[in-house]
Design a protein around this motif. Sequence first.
Motif, PDB file in Angstrom:
ATOM      1  N   ALA A   2       0.758  -1.123  -0.022  1.00  0.00           N
ATOM      2  CA  ALA A   2       0.002  -0.093  -0.122  1.00  0.00           C
ATOM      3  C   ALA A   2       0.898   1.277  -0.010  1.00  0.00           C
ATOM      4  N   VAL A   3       0.455   2.277  -0.707  1.00  0.00           N
ATOM      5  CA  VAL A   3       1.185   3.516  -0.562  1.00  0.00           C
ATOM      6  C   VAL A   3       0.525   4.410   0.694  1.00  0.00           C
ATOM      7  N   ARG A   4       1.369   4.921   1.526  1.00  0.00           N
ATOM      8  CA  ARG A   4       0.677   5.488   2.667  1.00  0.00           C
ATOM      9  C   ARG A   4       1.857   6.574   2.937  1.00  0.00           C
ATOM     10  N   SER A   5       1.318   7.504   4.010  1.00  0.00           N
ATOM     11  CA  SER A   5       2.343   8.502   4.502  1.00  0.00           C
ATOM     12  C   SER A   5       3.149   8.011   5.519  1.00  0.00           C
ATOM     13  N   SER A   6       4.379   8.592   5.713  1.00  0.00           N
ATOM     14  CA  SER A   6       5.323   7.779   6.949  1.00  0.00           C
ATOM     15  C   SER A   6       4.565   8.043   8.180  1.00  0.00           C
ATOM     16  N   ARG A   7       3.629   9.046   8.397  1.00  0.00           N
ATOM     17  CA  ARG A   7       2.982   9.021   9.575  1.00  0.00           C
ATOM     18  C   ARG A   7       2.082   7.866   9.941  1.00  0.00           C
ATOM     19  N   ASP A   8       1.477   7.513   8.972  1.00  0.00           N
ATOM     20  CA  ASP A   8       0.409   6.421   8.846  1.00  0.00           C
ATOM     21  C   ASP A   8       1.181   5.195   9.127  1.00  0.00           C
ATOM     22  N   ILE A   9       2.388   4.927   8.459  1.00  0.00           N
ATOM     23  CA  ILE A   9       2.977   3.698   8.437  1.00  0.00           C
ATOM     24  C   ILE A   9       3.578   3.761  10.077  1.00  0.00           C
ATOM     25  N   LEU A  10       3.872   4.782  10.704  1.00  0.00           N
ATOM     26  CA  LEU A  10       4.655   4.721  11.904  1.00  0.00           C
ATOM     27  C   LEU A  10       3.563   4.546  13.019  1.00  0.00           C
ATOM     28  N   ASP A  11       2.416   5.016  12.829  1.00  0.00           N
ATOM     29  CA  ASP A  11       1.371   4.732  13.720  1.00  0.00           C
ATOM     30  C   ASP A  11       0.608   3.520  13.644  1.00  0.00           C
ATOM     31  N   ASP A  12       0.756   2.618  12.504  1.00  0.00           N
ATOM     32  CA  ASP A  12       0.141   1.278  12.267  1.00  0.00           C
ATOM     33  C   ASP A  12       0.803   0.230  13.242  1.00  0.00           C
ATOM     34  N   PRO A  13       0.009  -0.195  14.145  1.00  0.00           N
ATOM     35  CA  PRO A  13       0.491  -1.334  14.791  1.00  0.00           C
ATOM     36  C   PRO A  13       0.909  -2.742  14.048  1.00  0.00           C
ATOM     37  N   ALA A  14       0.058  -2.632  12.789  1.00  0.00           N
ATOM     38  CA  ALA A  14       0.556  -3.981  12.165  1.00  0.00           C
ATOM     39  C   ALA A  14       1.885  -4.031  11.622  1.00  0.00           C
TER      40      ALA A  14
END
Lengths: 330, 330, 330, 330
Positions: free
Chosen positions: C49-61
């Motif tokens: 998936a394309v996501r923002s860095s912030r999103d990625i860091l916030d994702d516990p998965a």
Amino acid sequence: MLKVGLLGAGRIGLVHAVNIAGNARSSLAAVADVNADAAQKLASNYGAAVRSSRDILDDPAIDVVLIATSTDTHSELIESATAAGKAVLCEKPVDLSLERARACLAKASATRSPVMIGFNRRFDPNFASVRKAAEQGEIGKPELLSVTSFDPSPPPVAYIKVSGGLFRDMMIHDFDMSNFLMGARPVTVRAVGSSIVDPEIGRAGDVDTAVVTMTFEDGRIAVIKNSRRAVYGYDQRVELLGSEGLLQAQNMLENTVVKSTAAGVMSAKPTYFFLERYMTAYAAEWEAFVSAVLEGRPMPVTLEDGIAALAMAEAATSSARTGEAVEVAY
Amino acid sequence: MLKVGLLGAGRIGLVHAVNIAGNARSSLAAVADVNADAAQKLASNYGAAVRSSRDILDDPAIDVVLIATSTDTHSELIESATAAGKAVLCEKPVDLSLERARACLAKASATRSPVMIGFNRRFDPNFASVRKAAEQGEIGKPELLSVTSFDPSPPPVAYIKVSGGLFRDMMIHDFDMSNFLMGARPVTVRAVGSSIVDPEIGRAGDVDTAVVTMTFEDGRIAVIKNSRRAVYGYDQRVELLGSEGLLQAQNMLENTVVKSTAAGVMSAKPTYFFLERYMTAYAAEWEAFVSAVLEGRPMPVTLEDGIAALAMAEAATSSARTGEAVEVAY
Amino acid sequence: MLKVGLLGAGRIGLVHAVNIAGNARSSLAAVADVNADAAQKLASNYGAAVRSSRDILDDPAIDVVLIATSTDTHSELIESATAAGKAVLCEKPVDLSLERARACLAKASATRSPVMIGFNRRFDPNFASVRKAAEQGEIGKPELLSVTSFDPSPPPVAYIKVSGGLFRDMMIHDFDMSNFLMGARPVTVRAVGSSIVDPEIGRAGDVDTAVVTMTFEDGRIAVIKNSRRAVYGYDQRVELLGSEGLLQAQNMLENTVVKSTAAGVMSAKPTYFFLERYMTAYAAEWEAFVSAVLEGRPMPVTLEDGIAALAMAEAATSSARTGEAVEVAY
Amino acid sequence: MLKVGLLGAGRIGLVHAVNIAGNARSSLAAVADVNADAAQKLASNYGAAVRSSRDILDDPAIDVVLIATSTDTHSELIESATAAGKAVLCEKPVDLSLERARACLAKASATRSPVMIGFNRRFDPNFASVRKAAEQGEIGKPELLSVTSFDPSPPPVAYIKVSGGLFRDMMIHDFDMSNFLMGARPVTVRAVGSSIVDPEIGRAGDVDTAVVTMTFEDGRIAVIKNSRRAVYGYDQRVELLGSEGLLQAQNMLENTVVKSTAAGVMSAKPTYFFLERYMTAYAAEWEAFVSAVLEGRPMPVTLEDGIAALAMAEAATSSARTGEAVEVAY
């Protein structure tokens, strides 16, 4: 994107599976193997289905069949797959029987389905580079070829008994290499062989050390040396002498480290076996096949090439037995 | 035919005697050595007379004097020999004292007798080939030189104490090699050294491992690595990076045999010491000297070259002590 | 199976993506890049998936974050990612500012999240083999290290202006290599450098050719040579002299073919750039990271290692400017 | 001190003269040649007398006769010299006629004068090192030998017409090399040859490119490749595969310099011809002969060895003509 059905989930099937999956223009759709566990394991690694060979051949969604089963099934599978309209990449040799292989060629040709034989060494970057330099005239006219091809250790005698013998099983690669590098097929073959590595191999009716000399219509000469045992690794070299120079493809080494001590200067051994040595060759072979299929170009290695090598192996087998020169019947 | 008087019948004197006798344009007429036995043995091998240095210098029949005595006698012998009108080939270094060497240069120059300093490595076919290729622009403009020069084992500490130290005794060859290959002399020298091979060497006030970095007026850089111990043999290599390529002179090996076994791939070690490695260099050096003398051409290596290397050694010795960069005073 | 978020879809991000997808214990879950097209293209190749860095860091998965963004974002991303509990693999250098890098270390350490710095060359089979042989005492005690590291051609001057300079951008790899092979960090650094490859580089305040000499507490010495231009390819070699021998890692060549003609003997050039040369190193690096994370073992290359190399680069930059020896402040 | 009479002042006579004069235990007393100028020139260089062959043989002060005349005189000179009680070193081949050579052996043997045949390659340090390693079991049991022996360019066709043909003139060295390295003589010989280098050679009844395969009583195999033309220099290599490894003697190169540029990596060619390549071999051959004569030990290469090689050449010549395997009649 080519959808591939892989027949055979053994050691060589695994190598192909990696390349099928890793190639941007092909995907592994289905796997068949008489060993259900092997098929299942391989299939699950690549998200492919386990199916019977018959199913795979009958499925119109499958574009390509890769035959990596035991040698005795090759001819029949080539025939069924081409009859089913599949493009085929089949492992060498086509068959242990030259006659059977020719019958296969006749049937397959009639279908016009493309068939490529897996002489992977043609795609080794080193040998391919020798071929290219020779073709471009970098050493003038090639005159004398020498192929050195030693396995690290002999296979089990049980395997040797069903292998068709050293000339059909092992040297067949070198016969094809000679055809590839000389750009021509030899007229006459002279073979000597003996079983000095392991007398058991001799008792099984085969040789483990052999030298074959081949002469060409225009007077050129090629010589192949085979041994089933080179304890230092997989020794795979060629030398091509031409009117204006020499081309040599040397072994690939495990690493580039050199250690100098009071005992001498030590460097790394050749990569140990064909999986390491020819890893890039297998990938390049697959890419060449995919390109040719998708772009409608001729197969880079044809069924006729497979049969030529087989005819040379037959001639060498006969020459080693009788001690006489044998003209190759292509 | 040049008649040669050899001063010094030690190890290096013997090397020169072979070349003097073997050269079609020179013959060994006389030998002098404080060790009468050594002089006698060498002289009788070549049909030469044993005489005193003074006698040799005074004899008008002697054309050439080769100085292969201990370093502390070099300056004085160069002065007397040139005063006596002889052409001189003197072993390196000119002197341990830069000041004394300069005084020698002044006196010798005044006589106009030709003097060559024996930097034999310039005549090694490998290094000479690097120089030639660099001069001919085969790698564009040379930018970064690297000299690796390791002896097989350190000399006795007793020798080290009178040797002038690693920079004057051992690296002096490499300073001259740098001048030879770069075609210029460095402006600034930075040296680091330590005695990790043998702490006794450190206690004697010297180092046994050293790296010297030199910078040139035009921004080019040269680096020299020395060690008194390379257990695998005499390691003598150079690398010259240029704007269009790299030149490397590699070691000469004892033979070309390669042995591949399960343990690895073993090849021969570098030739063990300078006599083997530089045998052809010494012969070529002598031939170059003889040619220059007979044909009235400039000396291939001048007394000024010897003094330049000495000035660099002095600078390096100082830099290694103080830890600071030193500008070379030529 | 580690779920990986990749920050940065540039050239080096692509290399990592292949290895993440090809490793049986990791999969590429998400990609972020300021260049949306690059992110999209990379993501679609690997089903990520394309996501923002912030999103990625916030994702516990997401278990792991691989930082392959521009250098000026490294410190901050390491801090955020470790604060978010991710295991981190960050490309070198940690930061252009040593002070900032140290602050990052302090924050990251507090989180106890594992951080590895991507000094990929430690995982090159050749260099790794030198390290192993040295550790096992195969050349006795290592005494003198020499690292040759030349790029095929300089980067654009625009890049050089923001790169932090040759010592921080290019030689930082070699500083880490020295630490890796010597098993210790140097006390003092002496650097010389000049801009002889391209005067534009000099005008931009940087050097393009440099030699750094480093001394160790126990008297050992290491020397690094860098050039921004080696027209024959990527020249990456090390030599380690020890009390009982020499270890050399030589270049990897494009192929093993040797052509001998009247003009000479020609062999293949070194592989042209880091992607070819270090392809296997990047895969091995990723495998080492994955293993360490999954098995709870220490990171194979730590944030401290990254900071040590940076401190050495800082010292070298300063030494090259002042001409004086600099003690490294780790 | 052995007093030597040299018969033949041609190219090879000159080589021997240098070694005779350079050896501390021999001196050149007399020279004979049908070309009076050549004899005079050589003699004056070494302070020897010019005399007739007959005179030399009749002179009791001459201890040793070195036969370096044309091949057709060898047998007779061996007979006269041994009858005169001289120790003899004779250049290869003994004779072009096997029958004549055998008659010579019978006569010479009856005199008990020692006769050595000049197979100089046995004394090449590289080949000698292969033999020694093989004898010491370093590669287990030798099984498969490969000899590559290419001349840089073919001799004039006029010479070829009287040479006895490639197998007797050129490959005879390689037959002896095989006997030397295998420590046994082959039972059966199979030869193929053609004239692809120069059709004029074919019209003169000879071949210029040939491959000979030899089998031994115990199943071992040896193969020899010859070409009259290798434009890159004198290509002289052997490979011996054994049960525990491989020994290779590679070419000696003109120098050790490697040049890497954008065009590729270039190294030196093999030394150009036998004088350069085998310079040390000739000196070692002479020393071995002198030692054996002075110390009363068996000749290192016997007249029987010369006849064995000749018998193999005869068998190969016949096999190349008939296309059939030939058993060698020793």
